[in-house]
Design a protein around this motif. Structure first.
Motif, PDB file in Angstrom:
ATOM      1  N   UNK A 121      13.499   2.693   3.003  1.00  7.90           N
ATOM      2  CA  UNK A 121      12.850   2.423   1.713  1.00  7.90           C
ATOM      3  C   UNK A 121      11.517   1.705   1.872  1.00  7.90           C
ATOM      4  N   UNK A 122      11.224   1.187   3.056  1.00  7.43           N
ATOM      5  CA  UNK A 122       9.994   0.432   3.260  1.00  7.43           C
ATOM      6  C   UNK A 122       8.843   1.361   3.636  1.00  7.43           C
ATOM      7  N   UNK A 123       7.628   0.867   3.411  1.00  7.45           N
ATOM      8  CA  UNK A 123       6.441   1.691   3.634  1.00  7.45           C
ATOM      9  C   UNK A 123       5.992   1.726   5.092  1.00  7.45           C
ATOM     10  N   UNK A 124       6.307   0.687   5.829  1.00  7.83           N
ATOM     11  CA  UNK A 124       5.783   0.577   7.187  1.00  7.83           C
ATOM     12  C   UNK A 124       6.807  -0.130   8.068  1.00  7.83           C
ATOM     13  N   UNK A 125       7.076   0.458   9.232  1.00  6.16           N
ATOM     14  CA  UNK A 125       8.046  -0.092  10.173  1.00  6.16           C
ATOM     15  C   UNK A 125       7.374  -0.331  11.524  1.00  6.16           C
ATOM     16  N   UNK A 126       7.786  -1.415  12.173  1.00 13.95           N
ATOM     17  CA  UNK A 126       7.310  -1.747  13.518  1.00 13.95           C
ATOM     18  C   UNK A 126       8.507  -1.658  14.458  1.00 13.95           C
ATOM     19  N   UNK A 127       8.726  -0.496  15.113  1.00  7.69           N
ATOM     20  CA  UNK A 127       9.924  -0.304  15.932  1.00  7.69           C
ATOM     21  C   UNK A 127       9.926  -1.136  17.206  1.00  7.69           C
TER      22      UNK A 127
END
Length: 229
Positions: free
Chosen positions: A189-195
């Motif tokens: 649901x989030x716009x930006x992810x930092x894997x």
């Protein structure tokens, strides 16, 4: 609120196992925070990388440990002045691994004496500092912590290892696949992810896309090769 990568990860492994090239991020806000401390192979250059970002290592007031695996928490001891933020379920898991390392060979249970001698903030979910919120993302390990940075995105560590972990079964190793899928669904649901092992990912109408190329440079005997994806 600003987020700076110490390094982004690279989703690759060799015939000998995982390379352990993980991501770690510096967060500048009310206090200077480090999210994860990289793996053993990056120990020597960690202070230098901070200084290249214009930050003295002594400025790091908090270290949020996403989970206690060898490629994310190996250099925690390099910041003895910092408060450590850890999920209680991760601490309990690590104590269980100390009794039986077969439960999770990637877990650094050898850090337990260090943790018990530090200012340890056991936190589950919710506000950590202004603009910073902890997210409990179990599955990969029981107590994996993500960090929501308002206006920037979510640092998710191995809750989503890479762009290749957005669909299908969760990437191994994974202690609880069902919980990992639930955590991943929440993050979609989030716009930006930092894997944990890739460059940042941004959501588009067609799904998440990498914001940049992942790069791995290999050096040996004066020669160099570069892998990109």
């Amino acid at each position: 609120m600003e987020v700076f990568p110490l390094h982004t990860g690279f989703p690759a492994r060799s015939h000998r196992g995982y390379l352990g090239l993980s991501a770690a991020y510096l967060v500048r806000g009310e206090r200077t925070l480090l999210y994860d401390t990289l793996g053993f192979g990056e120990r020597e250059g960690l202070y230098a990388r901070l200084k290249a970002l214009g930050v003295s290592p002594e400025e790091v007031a908090l270290v949020v440990v996403s989970h206690l695996h060898f490629d994310h928490a190996a250099n925690l001891d390099l910041f003895p002045w910092a408060e450590v933020v850890l999920h209680p379920a991760e601490l309990a898991h690590t104590e269980a691994v100390e009794k039986n390392p077969l439960r999770d060979p990637a877990c650094l249970y050898t850090l337990l004496p260090l943790l018990k001698g530090r200012r340890l903030h056991l936190a589950q979910e919710g506000r950590l500092l202004p603009g910073l919120f902890l997210l409990h993302l179990p599955g990969h390990t029981p107590g994996l912590l993500g960090l929501l940075v308002e206006g920037v995105g979510v640092l998710v560590s191995d809750a989503v290892k890479s762009r290749f972990d957005l669909e299908g079964p969760p990437a191994p190793p994974c202690l609880d696949p069902a919980s990992a899928l639930t955590s991943r669904k929440h993050l979609m649901a989030f716009e930006r992810l930092f894997p944990g092992h890739d460059v940042p990912l941004r959501r588009t109408e067609g799904g998440f896309v990498a914001e940049a190329e992942g790069e791995l440079r290999l050096l040996w005997g004066g020669q160099e090769a570069c892998l990109r994806l």
